[in-house]
Enzyme design. Structure first.
Site, PDB file in Angstrom:
ATOM      1  CD  GLU A  34      44.219  14.341 -59.948  1.00 58.04           C
ATOM      2  OE1 GLU A  34      43.477  13.619 -59.280  1.00 58.04           O
ATOM      3  OE2 GLU A  34      45.477  14.328 -59.820  1.00 58.04           O
ATOM      4  N   GLY A 141      44.270   9.003 -52.488  1.00 60.02           N
ATOM      5  CA  GLY A 141      44.858   7.780 -53.001  1.00 60.02           C
ATOM      6  C   GLY A 141      46.092   7.283 -52.270  1.00 60.02           C
ATOM      7  CB  ILE A 181      51.958  -4.432 -58.637  1.00 62.14           C
ATOM      8  CG1 ILE A 181      50.824  -3.443 -58.375  1.00 62.14           C
ATOM      9  CG2 ILE A 181      52.995  -3.832 -59.602  1.00 62.14           C
ATOM     10  CD1 ILE A 181      51.263  -2.119 -57.779  1.00 62.14           C
ATOM     11  CD  GLU A 200      55.845 -12.371 -50.909  1.00 60.76           C
ATOM     12  OE1 GLU A 200      55.432 -11.610 -51.794  1.00 60.76           O
ATOM     13  OE2 GLU A 200      55.761 -12.115 -49.685  1.00 60.76           O
ATOM     14  CG  ASP A 310      44.045   3.074 -53.026  1.00 58.90           C
ATOM     15  OD1 ASP A 310      43.048   2.333 -52.994  1.00 58.90           O
ATOM     16  OD2 ASP A 310      44.969   2.949 -53.854  1.00 58.90           O
ATOM     17  CG  HIS A 319      36.131  -3.028 -57.210  1.00 59.67           C
ATOM     18  ND1 HIS A 319      37.330  -3.269 -57.836  1.00 59.67           N
ATOM     19  CD2 HIS A 319      35.995  -4.002 -56.285  1.00 59.67           C
ATOM     20  CE1 HIS A 319      37.872  -4.361 -57.319  1.00 59.67           C
ATOM     21  NE2 HIS A 319      37.090  -4.813 -56.367  1.00 59.67           N
ATOM     22  CG  HIS A 442      25.963 -27.298 -71.382  1.00 58.13           C
ATOM     23  ND1 HIS A 442      27.068 -27.693 -70.665  1.00 58.13           N
ATOM     24  CD2 HIS A 442      25.967 -28.036 -72.529  1.00 58.13           C
ATOM     25  CE1 HIS A 442      27.709 -28.642 -71.340  1.00 58.13           C
ATOM     26  NE2 HIS A 442      27.054 -28.864 -72.475  1.00 58.13           N
TER      27      HIS A 442
HETATM   28  P1  FAD Z   1      43.857   7.360 -56.737  1.00 58.70           P
HETATM   29  O1  FAD Z   1      43.365   6.643 -57.921  1.00 58.70           O
HETATM   30  O2  FAD Z   1      45.260   7.156 -56.317  1.00 58.70           O
HETATM   31  O3  FAD Z   1      43.603   8.907 -57.022  1.00 58.70           O
HETATM   32  C1  FAD Z   1      44.036   9.890 -56.157  1.00 58.70           C
HETATM   33  C2  FAD Z   1      44.239  11.148 -56.964  1.00 58.70           C
HETATM   34  O4  FAD Z   1      44.411  12.228 -56.055  1.00 58.70           O
HETATM   35  C3  FAD Z   1      45.496  11.144 -57.827  1.00 58.70           C
HETATM   36  O5  FAD Z   1      45.172  11.429 -59.158  1.00 58.70           O
HETATM   37  C4  FAD Z   1      46.384  12.240 -57.232  1.00 58.70           C
HETATM   38  O6  FAD Z   1      47.101  12.965 -58.219  1.00 58.70           O
HETATM   39  C5  FAD Z   1      45.343  13.131 -56.591  1.00 58.70           C
HETATM   40  N1  FAD Z   1      45.847  13.940 -55.471  1.00 58.70           N
HETATM   41  C6  FAD Z   1      46.551  13.510 -54.386  1.00 58.70           C
HETATM   42  N2  FAD Z   1      46.772  14.539 -53.535  1.00 58.70           N
HETATM   43  C7  FAD Z   1      46.200  15.636 -54.116  1.00 58.70           C
HETATM   44  C8  FAD Z   1      46.064  16.979 -53.723  1.00 58.70           C
HETATM   45  N3  FAD Z   1      46.536  17.424 -52.540  1.00 58.70           N
HETATM   46  N4  FAD Z   1      45.443  17.835 -54.564  1.00 58.70           N
HETATM   47  C9  FAD Z   1      44.935  17.399 -55.752  1.00 58.70           C
HETATM   48  N5  FAD Z   1      45.002  16.138 -56.152  1.00 58.70           N
HETATM   49  C10 FAD Z   1      45.625  15.255 -55.346  1.00 58.70           C
HETATM   50  N6  FAD Z   1      42.582  -1.702 -58.560  1.00 58.70           N
HETATM   51  C11 FAD Z   1      41.595  -2.492 -59.047  1.00 58.70           C
HETATM   52  O7  FAD Z   1      40.514  -2.536 -58.469  1.00 58.70           O
HETATM   53  N7  FAD Z   1      41.774  -3.217 -60.194  1.00 58.70           N
HETATM   54  C12 FAD Z   1      42.940  -3.215 -60.868  1.00 58.70           C
HETATM   55  O8  FAD Z   1      43.069  -3.888 -61.893  1.00 58.70           O
HETATM   56  C13 FAD Z   1      44.008  -2.428 -60.366  1.00 58.70           C
HETATM   57  N8  FAD Z   1      45.190  -2.387 -61.009  1.00 58.70           N
HETATM   58  C14 FAD Z   1      46.193  -1.601 -60.522  1.00 58.70           C
HETATM   59  C15 FAD Z   1      47.407  -1.597 -61.185  1.00 58.70           C
HETATM   60  C16 FAD Z   1      48.458  -0.832 -60.723  1.00 58.70           C
HETATM   61  C17 FAD Z   1      49.770  -0.840 -61.449  1.00 58.70           C
HETATM   62  C18 FAD Z   1      48.259  -0.006 -59.575  1.00 58.70           C
HETATM   63  C19 FAD Z   1      49.375   0.872 -59.074  1.00 58.70           C
HETATM   64  C20 FAD Z   1      47.045  -0.002 -58.904  1.00 58.70           C
HETATM   65  C21 FAD Z   1      46.010  -0.815 -59.369  1.00 58.70           C
HETATM   66  N9  FAD Z   1      44.777  -0.869 -58.715  1.00 58.70           N
HETATM   67  C22 FAD Z   1      43.779  -1.662 -59.195  1.00 58.70           C
HETATM   68  C23 FAD Z   1      44.502  -0.068 -57.503  1.00 58.70           C
HETATM   69  C24 FAD Z   1      43.717   1.200 -57.865  1.00 58.70           C
HETATM   70  O9  FAD Z   1      44.450   1.933 -58.806  1.00 58.70           O
HETATM   71  C25 FAD Z   1      43.463   2.024 -56.622  1.00 58.70           C
HETATM   72  O10 FAD Z   1      42.822   1.234 -55.635  1.00 58.70           O
HETATM   73  C26 FAD Z   1      42.562   3.208 -56.950  1.00 58.70           C
HETATM   74  O11 FAD Z   1      43.155   4.027 -57.933  1.00 58.70           O
HETATM   75  C27 FAD Z   1      42.282   4.029 -55.692  1.00 58.70           C
HETATM   76  O12 FAD Z   1      41.468   5.118 -56.029  1.00 58.70           O
HETATM   77  P2  FAD Z   1      41.516   6.476 -55.201  1.00 58.70           P
HETATM   78  O13 FAD Z   1      40.490   7.342 -55.835  1.00 58.70           O
HETATM   79  O14 FAD Z   1      41.435   6.190 -53.762  1.00 58.70           O
HETATM   80  O15 FAD Z   1      42.979   7.069 -55.434  1.00 58.70           O
HETATM   81  P1  NAI Z   2      50.541  -6.310 -52.579  1.00 56.97           P
HETATM   82  O1  NAI Z   2      50.233  -5.965 -51.186  1.00 56.97           O
HETATM   83  O2  NAI Z   2      49.503  -6.912 -53.424  1.00 56.97           O
HETATM   84  O3  NAI Z   2      51.778  -7.313 -52.615  1.00 56.97           O
HETATM   85  C1  NAI Z   2      52.998  -6.987 -52.038  1.00 56.97           C
HETATM   86  C2  NAI Z   2      53.783  -8.263 -51.825  1.00 56.97           C
HETATM   87  O4  NAI Z   2      55.099  -7.895 -51.473  1.00 56.97           O
HETATM   88  C3  NAI Z   2      53.230  -9.141 -50.708  1.00 56.97           C
HETATM   89  O5  NAI Z   2      53.160 -10.472 -51.164  1.00 56.97           O
HETATM   90  C4  NAI Z   2      54.235  -8.951 -49.588  1.00 56.97           C
HETATM   91  O6  NAI Z   2      54.360 -10.090 -48.757  1.00 56.97           O
HETATM   92  C5  NAI Z   2      55.508  -8.710 -50.376  1.00 56.97           C
HETATM   93  N1  NAI Z   2      56.540  -7.962 -49.667  1.00 56.97           N
HETATM   94  C6  NAI Z   2      56.390  -6.938 -48.788  1.00 56.97           C
HETATM   95  N2  NAI Z   2      57.595  -6.482 -48.396  1.00 56.97           N
HETATM   96  C7  NAI Z   2      58.527  -7.210 -49.060  1.00 56.97           C
HETATM   97  C8  NAI Z   2      59.935  -7.213 -49.105  1.00 56.97           C
HETATM   98  N3  NAI Z   2      60.640  -6.337 -48.390  1.00 56.97           N
HETATM   99  N4  NAI Z   2      60.563  -8.095 -49.895  1.00 56.97           N
HETATM  100  C9  NAI Z   2      59.852  -8.995 -50.637  1.00 56.97           C
HETATM  101  N5  NAI Z   2      58.509  -9.046 -50.638  1.00 56.97           N
HETATM  102  C10 NAI Z   2      57.857  -8.157 -49.875  1.00 56.97           C
HETATM  103  O7  NAI Z   2      51.114  -4.960 -53.210  1.00 56.97           O
HETATM  104  P2  NAI Z   2      51.420  -4.531 -54.721  1.00 56.97           P
HETATM  105  O8  NAI Z   2      51.552  -5.721 -55.585  1.00 56.97           O
HETATM  106  O9  NAI Z   2      52.527  -3.554 -54.627  1.00 56.97           O
HETATM  107  O10 NAI Z   2      50.105  -3.761 -55.118  1.00 56.97           O
HETATM  108  C11 NAI Z   2      49.613  -2.715 -54.297  1.00 56.97           C
HETATM  109  C12 NAI Z   2      48.131  -2.745 -54.266  1.00 56.97           C
HETATM  110  O11 NAI Z   2      47.596  -2.227 -55.479  1.00 56.97           O
HETATM  111  C13 NAI Z   2      47.529  -4.135 -54.161  1.00 56.97           C
HETATM  112  O12 NAI Z   2      47.498  -4.596 -52.829  1.00 56.97           O
HETATM  113  C14 NAI Z   2      46.158  -3.922 -54.677  1.00 56.97           C
HETATM  114  O13 NAI Z   2      45.367  -3.410 -53.636  1.00 56.97           O
HETATM  115  C15 NAI Z   2      46.373  -2.859 -55.754  1.00 56.97           C
HETATM  116  N6  NAI Z   2      46.415  -3.509 -57.064  1.00 56.97           N
HETATM  117  C16 NAI Z   2      45.312  -4.190 -57.494  1.00 56.97           C
HETATM  118  C17 NAI Z   2      45.308  -4.839 -58.698  1.00 56.97           C
HETATM  119  C18 NAI Z   2      44.094  -5.580 -59.107  1.00 56.97           C
HETATM  120  O14 NAI Z   2      43.053  -5.375 -58.498  1.00 56.97           O
HETATM  121  N7  NAI Z   2      44.156  -6.417 -60.130  1.00 56.97           N
HETATM  122  C19 NAI Z   2      46.475  -4.833 -59.579  1.00 56.97           C
HETATM  123  C20 NAI Z   2      47.589  -4.087 -59.034  1.00 56.97           C
HETATM  124  C21 NAI Z   2      47.524  -3.449 -57.831  1.00 56.97           C
END
Ligand code: FAD
Ligand code: NAI
Length: 463
Positions: A34, A141, A181, A200, A310, A319, A442
Site C-alpha cells: 500500500e 482501485g 457522491i 446533471e 474498482d 462490498h 410489528h
Molecule cells: P480502493 O479502495 O481504491 O483501494 C486501492 C488502494 O490501492 C488505494 O489505497 C491506493 O493507494 C492503493 N494503490 C494503488 N496503486 C498502488 C500501487 N501501485 N502500489 C501500492 N498501492 C497502490 N462504496 C460503497 O460500497 N459504499 C459507500 O458508502 C461508498 N462511499 C464512497 C464515498 C466516496 C466519497 C467515494 C470516493 C467512494 C465511495 N465508495 C463507496 C466506493 C468505494 O470506496 C470503492 O468501491 C472501494 O474503495 C473500492 O475498493 P478497492 O479495494 O477496489 O480500491
Molecule cells: P456516479 O457514476 O454515481 O454519478 C456520476 C453522475 O455524473 C451521473 O449521474 C452522470 O450522468 C453524471 N455526469 C457524467 N458526466 C457529467 C458531466 N460532464 N456533467 C454533468 N454530469 C455528468 O459517480 P460519482 O457520484 O462520482 O461516484 C463514483 C462512484 O463511487 C459511484 O458510481 C459509486 O460506485 C461509488 N460511490 C458509492 C457510494 C455508495 O455506495 N453510497 C457513495 C459514493 C460513491
C-alpha cells in the site's frame, strides 16, 4: 535472496485487504502493498467511512434544527462546530484504518509500505526492494474522473476528497454530477446550510437506478431544498473574487449561461487507477473502458496475475470489491470462489436512503422479461409514521410466470438496512410469496417490504 510469498496483493482497499486476510486464513504466506500512509484504501480513508461520518453528523444537525420540534422537543441555541465535526470524522477514520492494521497482524499479513510495481509475473518491486511471489492480485482501485475545463484544486473546485475536508460551509455549492457522491455530499453541505445546485448531464439523477425511484428521489431532495439542473453540461470554470463562475449549456446544445458558486464539487464518476503499476510492461490487457481485463475468475491475460475491485468491470462498490477479494483468494487456493452479481445491493446514504438490488424495471423491459410489480408506500407503515419519516416506498419486481424475485428498490427511512433481506431473498432464489409469507416484526419498517411482496400478487393488507 528476495523475500518470497504465495500471494502479493497490490492495494489495501476493501478489495485488497480482504483478499489478503482471506488468503492468509487459507494458509498462504501473504503480503499486501500500500502506497498510502494508512491501510483501508479509498473507502476507509477518503470514501465510504468519512462520508458516512459526515452524513451522520449533518443529519443529527438537521434533526436538531428542523425535526425535533415536530416531536415536541424544543432546543434553543443549536450551534454548528464544523471543526469538531471534522475532527470526529477523522477519529472515525483512524479507528477504522487501525482496525485493518490489527487484522493484518492477527492474520500475519505482511504490510509492504510503498508503491508496488510489477516487474514480471511473480516479481514485484516496492521501494527498490524486490519480492517473489506465486500470485499477484491487483486491487489498485479507482480515481475521480476529471472534467475538462474545470480544473480541480481541492480548495474551491474539489473532488469528493476536498469535498469531505471543507473547513467552512460554502454559501453556494454547485455539484457537477447527480450520482452517489454528488447527492451524498450535496446532502451533507445542504443540511449544514449551503444552497446546493446539482448540474446533471442526463435527464435524471442516479441514472443506474430504477427510473421511478430516481424520480421520487429527485422530488424528495428538491423538497429538502436541493436544486437540480438536469440535461445540462458545464463547459468551463473561471475563478475570481466572487468564487467560481461556471458556464452551463443545455446538454443537447443551445444558449450558454453562467452560475457562480463558492465551492464546486466535481462528481462525474470514477475510473480505474493503474498508474505506475507496470501492468503494460508485462503485457496486461485493459478493456475498452480502461479497466483491467479479467475472465470470470478474476484472472488477467497474464498467468499468475489476478485483479479485483474498482480497477475491473462491475459496480464500484466496497462490498463488491470485498466479495471479489474473498472469491479470488479462494480460487487461488483451489476452491470455488464465486460472486453473484445479481445480488449486489447499492445504497445512497442520503435521508431518505435509496437502495436497490437486482434488476430495474427498465432493465427487465429491455431484456423482454415479463414481470409484475409490488409496491407499498411508507405513508401506510405504522413505524414510519411513528418516526415521522413517511417519504418513499418499497418496489419489488418479480417474474410474472414464476413469482421469483428479480429486483428490489427502496426509497425511504433506513432503506440501506431494509435492502439486506431482499439481497438474501434474491441470493436464495426466493419468490415474492416467500417474502410475503415470512413473519415480519410489528411495528417495523420491514413490514413495508412484506406488504410490497404481498402487493405483487394483489394481496397487500394495509393499503
Ligand atoms: P480502493 O479502495 O481504491 O483501494 C486501492 C488502494 O490501492 C488505494 O489505497 C491506493 O493507494 C492503493 N494503490 C494503488 N496503486 C498502488 C500501487 N501501485 N502500489 C501500492 N498501492 C497502490 N462504496 C460503497 O460500497 N459504499 C459507500 O458508502 C461508498 N462511499 C464512497 C464515498 C466516496 C466519497 C467515494 C470516493 C467512494 C465511495 N465508495 C463507496 C466506493 C468505494 O470506496 C470503492 O468501491 C472501494 O474503495 C473500492 O475498493 P478497492 O479495494 O477496489 O480500491
Ligand atoms: P456516479 O457514476 O454515481 O454519478 C456520476 C453522475 O455524473 C451521473 O449521474 C452522470 O450522468 C453524471 N455526469 C457524467 N458526466 C457529467 C458531466 N460532464 N456533467 C454533468 N454530469 C455528468 O459517480 P460519482 O457520484 O462520482 O461516484 C463514483 C462512484 O463511487 C459511484 O458510481 C459509486 O460506485 C461509488 N460511490 C458509492 C457510494 C455508495 O455506495 N453510497 C457513495 C459514493 C460513491
Amino acid at each position: 535472496m528476495p523475500d518470497s510469498f504465495d500471494v502479493i496483493v497490490i492495494g489495501a482497499g476493501p478489495g485488497g485487504y480482504v483478499c489478503a486476510i482471506r488468503a492468509a486464513q487459507l494458509g498462504m504466506k501473504v503480503a499486501c502493498v500500500e502506497k498510502r500512509e494508512t491501510l483501508g484504501g479509498t473507502c476507509l480513508n477518503i470514501g465510504c467511512i468519512p462520508s458516512k461520518a459526515l452524513l451522520q453528523s449533518s443529519e443529527l444537525f438537521e434533526e436538531a434544527t428542523h425535526k425535533f420540534k415536530d416531536h415536541g422537543i424544543g432546543l434553543a441555541g443549536v450551534t454548528l462546530d464544523l471543526a469538531r465535526m471534522q475532527a470526529r470524522k477523522g477519529e472515525v477514520v483512524t479507528a477504522n484504518v487501525r482496525g485493518v492494521e490489527f487484522l493484518f497482524r492477527k492474520n500475519k499479513v505482511t504490510w509492504l509500505k510503498g508503491e508496488g510495481r510489477i516487474l514480471a509475473p511473480g516479481r514485484v518491486a516496492v521501494n527498490g526492494e524486490e519480492y517473489e511471489t506465486k500470485h499477484i492480485v491487483i486491487a489498485t482501485g479507482s480515481e475521480s474522473i476529471p472534467l475538462p475545463g474545470v480544473e480541480v484544486d481541492e480548495r474551491v473546485i474539489v473532488t469528493s476528497t476536498g469535498g469531505l475536508e471543507l473547513d467552512r460551509v460554502p454559501e453556494r455549492l454547485v455539484v457537477i454530477g447527480g450520482g452517489y457522491i454528488g447527492l451524498e455530499l450535496g446532502s451533507v453541505w445542504r443540511r449544514l446550510g449551503a444552497q446546493v445546485t446539482v448540474v446533471e448531464f442526463l435527464d435524471r439523477i442516479v441514472p443506474g437506478m430504477d427510473g421511478e425511484v430516481g424520480k421520487a428521489f429527485e422530488r424528495i431532495l428538491a423538497k429538502q431544498g436541493m436544486k437540480f439542473r438536469l440535461k445540462t453540461k458545464v463547459t468551463g470554470a473561471r475563478k475570481g473574487n466572487e468564487g467560481v463562475t461556471l458556464t452551463l449549456e443545455p446538454a443537447e446544445g443551445g444558449a450558454a449561461e453562467e452560475i457562480t458558486a463558492d465551492v464546486v464539487l466535481v462528481a462525474i464518476g470514477r475510473r480505474p487507477y493503474v498508474n505506475g503499476l507496470g501492468l503494460d510492461a508485462v503485457g496486461g490487457a485493459l478493456d475498452e473502458r480502461g479497466r483491467i481485463a479479467t475472465n470470470g475468475h478474476y484472472a488477467t491475460n497474464v498467468p499468475g496475475i489476478w485483479a479485483i475491485g474498482d480497477c475491473i468491470a462491475g459496480p464500484m462498490l466496497a462490498h463488491k470489491a470485498e466479495d471479489e477479494g474473498v472469491a479470488v483468494a479462494e480460487i487461488i487456493a483451489g476452491k470455488a470462489g464465486h460472486v453473484n452479481y445479481e445480488a449486489i445491493p447499492g445504497v445512497v446514504y442520503t435521508w431518505p436512503e435509496v437502495a436497490s438490488v437486482g434488476r430495474t424495471e427498465e432493465q427487465l423491459k429491455a431484456e423482454g422479461i415479463a414481470y409484475k410489480v409490488g409496491k407499498f408506500p411508507f405513508t401506510a407503515n405504522g413505524r414510519a409514521r411513528a418516526m415521522g419519516d413517511t417519504d418513499g416506498f418499497v418496489k419489488l419486481l418479480a417474474d410474472k410466470a414464476t413469482d421469483r424475485l428479480l429486483g428490489a428498490h427502496i426509497i425511504g427511512p433506513d432503506a440501506g438496512t431494509l435492502i439486506a433481506e431482499l439481497a438474501l431473498a434474491i441470493e436464495f432464489g426466493a419468490s415474492a410469496e416467500d417474502v410475503g409469507r415470512t413473519s415480519h416484526a410489528h411495528p417495523s419498517l420491514n413490514e413495508a417490504v412484506k406488504e410490497a411482496a404481498l402487493a405483487a400478487s394483489g394481496q397487500a393488507l394495509h393499503i
